[in-house]
Design a protein around this motif. Structure first.
Motif, PDB file in Angstrom:
ATOM      1  N   MET A   1      63.125   2.742  49.061  1.00  0.00           N
ATOM      2  CA  MET A   1      62.174   3.786  49.479  1.00  0.00           C
ATOM      3  C   MET A   1      61.176   4.054  48.346  1.00  0.00           C
ATOM      4  O   MET A   1      61.558   4.167  47.184  1.00  0.00           O
ATOM      5  CB  MET A   1      62.936   5.078  49.808  1.00  0.00           C
ATOM      6  CG  MET A   1      62.056   6.172  50.403  1.00  0.00           C
ATOM      7  SD  MET A   1      62.966   7.724  50.686  1.00  0.00           S
ATOM      8  CE  MET A   1      64.097   7.198  51.980  1.00  0.00           C
ATOM      9  N   GLN A   2      59.879   4.142  48.680  1.00  0.00           N
ATOM     10  CA  GLN A   2      58.852   4.400  47.682  1.00  0.00           C
ATOM     11  C   GLN A   2      59.064   5.753  47.006  1.00  0.00           C
ATOM     12  O   GLN A   2      59.556   6.705  47.619  1.00  0.00           O
ATOM     13  CB  GLN A   2      57.469   4.384  48.335  1.00  0.00           C
ATOM     14  CG  GLN A   2      56.975   3.012  48.760  1.00  0.00           C
ATOM     15  CD  GLN A   2      55.584   3.116  49.357  1.00  0.00           C
ATOM     16  OE1 GLN A   2      55.380   3.752  50.398  1.00  0.00           O
ATOM     17  NE2 GLN A   2      54.627   2.512  48.704  1.00  0.00           N
ATOM     18  N   GLN A   3      58.657   5.818  45.731  1.00  0.00           N
ATOM     19  CA  GLN A   3      58.821   7.043  44.971  1.00  0.00           C
ATOM     20  C   GLN A   3      58.096   8.214  45.630  1.00  0.00           C
ATOM     21  O   GLN A   3      58.621   9.331  45.705  1.00  0.00           O
ATOM     22  CB  GLN A   3      58.306   6.848  43.534  1.00  0.00           C
ATOM     23  CG  GLN A   3      58.490   8.035  42.619  1.00  0.00           C
ATOM     24  CD  GLN A   3      59.953   8.332  42.312  1.00  0.00           C
ATOM     25  OE1 GLN A   3      60.827   7.488  42.543  1.00  0.00           O
ATOM     26  NE2 GLN A   3      60.233   9.514  41.788  1.00  0.00           N
ATOM     27  N   LYS A   4      56.891   7.959  46.127  1.00  0.00           N
ATOM     28  CA  LYS A   4      56.127   9.061  46.729  1.00  0.00           C
ATOM     29  C   LYS A   4      56.803   9.583  48.009  1.00  0.00           C
ATOM     30  O   LYS A   4      56.681  10.764  48.337  1.00  0.00           O
ATOM     31  CB  LYS A   4      54.688   8.632  47.019  1.00  0.00           C
ATOM     32  CG  LYS A   4      54.520   7.572  48.093  1.00  0.00           C
ATOM     33  CD  LYS A   4      53.049   7.258  48.316  1.00  0.00           C
ATOM     34  CE  LYS A   4      52.846   6.248  49.444  1.00  0.00           C
ATOM     35  NZ  LYS A   4      51.406   5.956  49.655  1.00  0.00           N
ATOM     36  N   VAL A   5      57.504   8.704  48.713  1.00  0.00           N
ATOM     37  CA  VAL A   5      58.225   9.136  49.917  1.00  0.00           C
ATOM     38  C   VAL A   5      59.412  10.012  49.528  1.00  0.00           C
ATOM     39  O   VAL A   5      59.690  11.033  50.165  1.00  0.00           O
ATOM     40  CB  VAL A   5      58.684   7.915  50.746  1.00  0.00           C
ATOM     41  CG1 VAL A   5      59.525   8.365  51.941  1.00  0.00           C
ATOM     42  CG2 VAL A   5      57.483   7.111  51.216  1.00  0.00           C
ATOM     43  N   LYS A   6      60.124   9.622  48.466  1.00  0.00           N
ATOM     44  CA  LYS A   6      61.223  10.447  47.961  1.00  0.00           C
ATOM     45  C   LYS A   6      60.718  11.822  47.525  1.00  0.00           C
ATOM     46  O   LYS A   6      61.352  12.848  47.778  1.00  0.00           O
ATOM     47  CB  LYS A   6      61.912   9.748  46.787  1.00  0.00           C
ATOM     48  CG  LYS A   6      62.669   8.484  47.155  1.00  0.00           C
ATOM     49  CD  LYS A   6      63.300   7.865  45.921  1.00  0.00           C
ATOM     50  CE  LYS A   6      64.050   6.577  46.260  1.00  0.00           C
ATOM     51  NZ  LYS A   6      64.615   5.944  45.059  1.00  0.00           N
ATOM     52  N   GLN A   7      59.564  11.824  46.855  1.00  0.00           N
ATOM     53  CA  GLN A   7      58.987  13.090  46.408  1.00  0.00           C
ATOM     54  C   GLN A   7      58.603  13.962  47.598  1.00  0.00           C
ATOM     55  O   GLN A   7      58.806  15.184  47.583  1.00  0.00           O
ATOM     56  CB  GLN A   7      57.768  12.811  45.524  1.00  0.00           C
ATOM     57  CG  GLN A   7      58.137  12.197  44.186  1.00  0.00           C
ATOM     58  CD  GLN A   7      56.944  11.625  43.436  1.00  0.00           C
ATOM     59  OE1 GLN A   7      55.893  11.350  44.021  1.00  0.00           O
ATOM     60  NE2 GLN A   7      57.091  11.458  42.131  1.00  0.00           N
ATOM     61  N   ARG A   8      58.067  13.329  48.631  1.00  0.00           N
ATOM     62  CA  ARG A   8      57.700  14.083  49.834  1.00  0.00           C
ATOM     63  C   ARG A   8      58.940  14.676  50.511  1.00  0.00           C
ATOM     64  O   ARG A   8      58.911  15.825  50.966  1.00  0.00           O
ATOM     65  CB  ARG A   8      56.933  13.176  50.801  1.00  0.00           C
ATOM     66  CG  ARG A   8      56.398  13.913  52.028  1.00  0.00           C
ATOM     67  CD  ARG A   8      55.570  13.002  52.916  1.00  0.00           C
ATOM     68  NE  ARG A   8      55.050  13.737  54.058  1.00  0.00           N
ATOM     69  CZ  ARG A   8      54.292  13.204  55.012  1.00  0.00           C
ATOM     70  NH1 ARG A   8      53.957  11.915  54.948  1.00  0.00           N
ATOM     71  NH2 ARG A   8      53.864  13.937  56.027  1.00  0.00           N
TER      72      ARG A   8
END
Length: 380
Positions: A1-8
């Motif tokens: 999973m992309q980092q930005k998706v985890k952050q979201r």
């Protein structure tokens, strides 16, 4: 999973928990009113504690924005936010209740500022607009909180057990989200609040969020009381549940609506829906008309605040964090002054007539949104 998706996902968890905790408080206000045998005016006095605590937080939140990245203050405030609910649920002492409500309000201010600071930073990593969806998740959390309260009322579960469940749930999931939130997002410029003549751009955004928040805060705190005292429903959370449900629907669709009809027309649509909803609730205080009215109010109120936070990132004078801190002061004052004013008006006139305040606030969105967009036109 992309980092930005985890952050979201992590930030979405914080928005959900914030809405969940707030609605857990708001949906139990009739219970607190009964336990302490408050009149409408006395309940208004308790609710007045909240804007006072929020105002105390203005210089502190401004200092925190200038000194810290958002992650640590956000999670620390979330933990105190949940813990204050536990005290509210268990105390039978009026002083302890006032202190707990003050802490709750203060933490709510810090949470709102740092969550929305993260949204503006995270938005830059995505091509499509995502800010409206976060506020939709806040409403979904609120909807879950009032649904849980409705179920617990049906099962005759005490407020003490209810608040213990909410606190433990919030502790667990906010702690888990900490590891994936954005780090090092403190702005290096625009971090000082400048005294003097208000910046017109920030001022108009602040006035808009104030009027929207009077409606939102008043509906949060008084919709259940209205359904119990005016509509005459035993399960008094039904009105609040309906309001929150349509708020969530509106916020999840707000990004698409703004893209289709434009932001200025979205303000006008919001104003019309609020006015129609309030008129229905006042003129036809029966079960189904009241539910329809609460639905329209939820649809109208919900989109305004996400639009304002989107615009906050356009400030030429302040960083996103400071702009949000200033604008949030207007919003929190509106959200927290609305309920006590409704209480005082209800004591003087009636609870039904006191809802005319919301109708006035809905109408005022139109002239002030026009003034805001004139500024946009002049800067273009």
């Amino acid at each position: 999973m992309q980092q930005k998706v985890k952050q979201r996902l992590a930030l979405s968890t914080c928005f959900f928990l914030s809405g969940f905790c707030f609605s857990s408080w708001a949906s139990r206000i009739p219970t607190i009113k009964t336990i302490f045998d408050f009149s409408e005016a006395e309940l208004g006095n308790l609710l007045l504690v909240m804007p006072i605590a929020s105002l105390i937080g203005l210089p502190i939140s401004g200092w925190m924005v200038s000194k810290f990245s958002s992650r640590n203050p956000l999670i620390l405030s979330m933990l105190f936010f949940a813990a204050s609910l536990l005290v509210i649920g268990y105390t039978e002492n009026i002083i302890a209740l006032i202190v707990a409500v003050s802490v709750f309000s203060f933490c709510m201010r810090i949470i709102n500022i740092f969550m929305n600071t993260q949204t503006i930073t995270l938005q830059k990593k995505f091509n499509q607009k995502i800010i409206g969806s976060f506020h939709g998740i806040w409403s979904a959390g609120g909807l879950t909180g009032v649904a849980l309260c409705t179920l617990l009322l049906k099962l005759d579960i005490s407020i003490q057990m209810h608040m213990l469940m909410v606190t433990l749930f919030t502790f667990a999931f906010s702690s888990a989200s900490y590891f994936y939130l954005l780090k090092n997002d403190r702005s290096i410029s625009g971090n000082k609040i400048k005294l003097g003549k208000p910046d017109p751009f920030i001022f108009y955004l602040g006035i808009l969020i104030f009027f929207a928040s009077v409606c939102e805060g008043g509906m949060f705190d008084w919709s259940s009381v209205y359904f119990e005292d005016v509509v005459g429903e035993e399960i008094f959370t039904l009105g609040y549940f309906t309001f929150m449900g349509f708020m969530a629907l509106s916020r999840f669709s707000s990004d698409g609506v703004i893209k289709k009809i434009g932001m200025q027309n979205s303000y006008y649509l919001s104003a019309i829906l609020i006015v129609l909803g309030i008129a229905t609730v006042i003129l036809l205080p029966q079960f189904w008309p009241a539910l329809i009215g609460f639905s329209l109010i939820g649809l109208g109120v919900a989109a305004v605040i996400p639009m304002i936070f989107i615009s906050a990132g356009d400030s030429k004078k302040y960083s996103a964090g400071i702009a949000i801190s200033i604008i949030s002061t207007y919003g929190i004052l509106g959200r927290l002054l609305g309920p006590p004013i409704i209480g005082y008006l209800a004591e003087i006139f009636s609870l039904k007539l006191s809802f005319l305040l919301f109708l006035f606030c809905g109408i005022m969105l139109i002239p002030f949104s026009r003034k805001l967009f004139k500024l946009y036109e002049n800067e273009a």
